[in-house]
Design a protein around this motif. Sequence first.
Motif, mmCIF file in Angstrom:
data_model
loop_
_atom_site.group_PDB
_atom_site.id
_atom_site.type_symbol
_atom_site.label_atom_id
_atom_site.label_comp_id
_atom_site.label_asym_id
_atom_site.label_seq_id
_atom_site.Cartn_x
_atom_site.Cartn_y
_atom_site.Cartn_z
ATOM 1 N N VAL A 201 18.906 -1.604 4.504
ATOM 2 C CA VAL A 201 18.222 -0.854 3.440
ATOM 3 C C VAL A 201 17.606 0.449 3.967
ATOM 4 C CG1 VAL A 201 17.770 -2.877 1.990
ATOM 5 C CG2 VAL A 201 16.086 -2.197 3.716
ATOM 6 N N TYR A 202 17.938 0.801 5.203
ATOM 7 C CA TYR A 202 17.292 1.958 5.833
ATOM 8 C C TYR A 202 17.444 3.235 5.011
ATOM 9 C CZ TYR A 202 15.849 5.400 9.251
ATOM 10 O OH TYR A 202 15.207 6.429 9.874
ATOM 11 N N GLN A 203 18.658 3.629 4.712
ATOM 12 C CA GLN A 203 18.873 4.914 4.038
ATOM 13 C C GLN A 203 18.266 4.955 2.639
ATOM 14 O OE1 GLN A 203 19.973 7.436 5.926
ATOM 15 N NE2 GLN A 203 19.351 8.727 4.234
ATOM 16 N N PRO A 204 18.497 3.952 1.785
ATOM 17 C CA PRO A 204 17.864 4.029 0.460
ATOM 18 C C PRO A 204 16.339 3.954 0.533
ATOM 19 C CG PRO A 204 19.132 1.994 0.664
ATOM 20 C CD PRO A 204 19.420 2.816 1.876
ATOM 21 N N PHE A 205 15.811 3.203 1.502
ATOM 22 C CA PHE A 205 14.362 3.124 1.643
ATOM 23 C C PHE A 205 13.793 4.465 2.100
ATOM 24 C CE2 PHE A 205 10.282 2.162 3.538
ATOM 25 C CZ PHE A 205 9.726 1.323 2.587
ATOM 26 N N LEU A 206 14.460 5.100 3.054
ATOM 27 C CA LEU A 206 14.020 6.417 3.528
ATOM 28 C C LEU A 206 14.031 7.423 2.381
ATOM 29 C CD1 LEU A 206 13.178 8.259 5.888
ATOM 30 C CD2 LEU A 206 15.618 8.633 6.323
ATOM 31 N N GLU A 207 15.082 7.421 1.595
ATOM 32 C CA GLU A 207 15.167 8.333 0.448
ATOM 33 C C GLU A 207 14.049 8.066 -0.560
ATOM 34 O OE1 GLU A 207 19.179 7.871 -0.990
ATOM 35 O OE2 GLU A 207 20.020 8.668 0.879
#
Length: 128
Positions: free
Chosen positions: A53-59
């Motif tokens: 979930v790294y990228q959607p969480f960062l966004e």
Amino acid sequence: MKRVTLELGGNDPAIVFPNVDIEKAASEVVQGCFVFSGQVCVAIKRVYVHENVYQPFLEAMVKAASTIQSTIMGPVQNEMQRQRVQELISDTEANGYTFALPPRPIESNSEYFLSPVIADNPPENSRS
């Protein structure tokens, strides 16, 4: 015996698991990072996010932090704190780390208002 109160400010992490409600958790993590300009002993300073979930969480964090108003995040407390934040930003730039949310100009009568900044995955031994 004497009563004593200690200020034990730390390097408080948030840990994000893959089954998280991304939007809700990102909003709460941003609040935990930037409320009172991050100048409380329990302010979140590091966020560990599961790779799924790294990228959607960062966004979602960038989106939430980008909308913070000065009524939520006030100025840093003094010149020493402003310099410390500026040094961390300079160190991030000098080491070539990536900003997910880079510093932005803030319209204010005070030089102590600074925008929220998010460094994207700096190494564990970084100052960021």
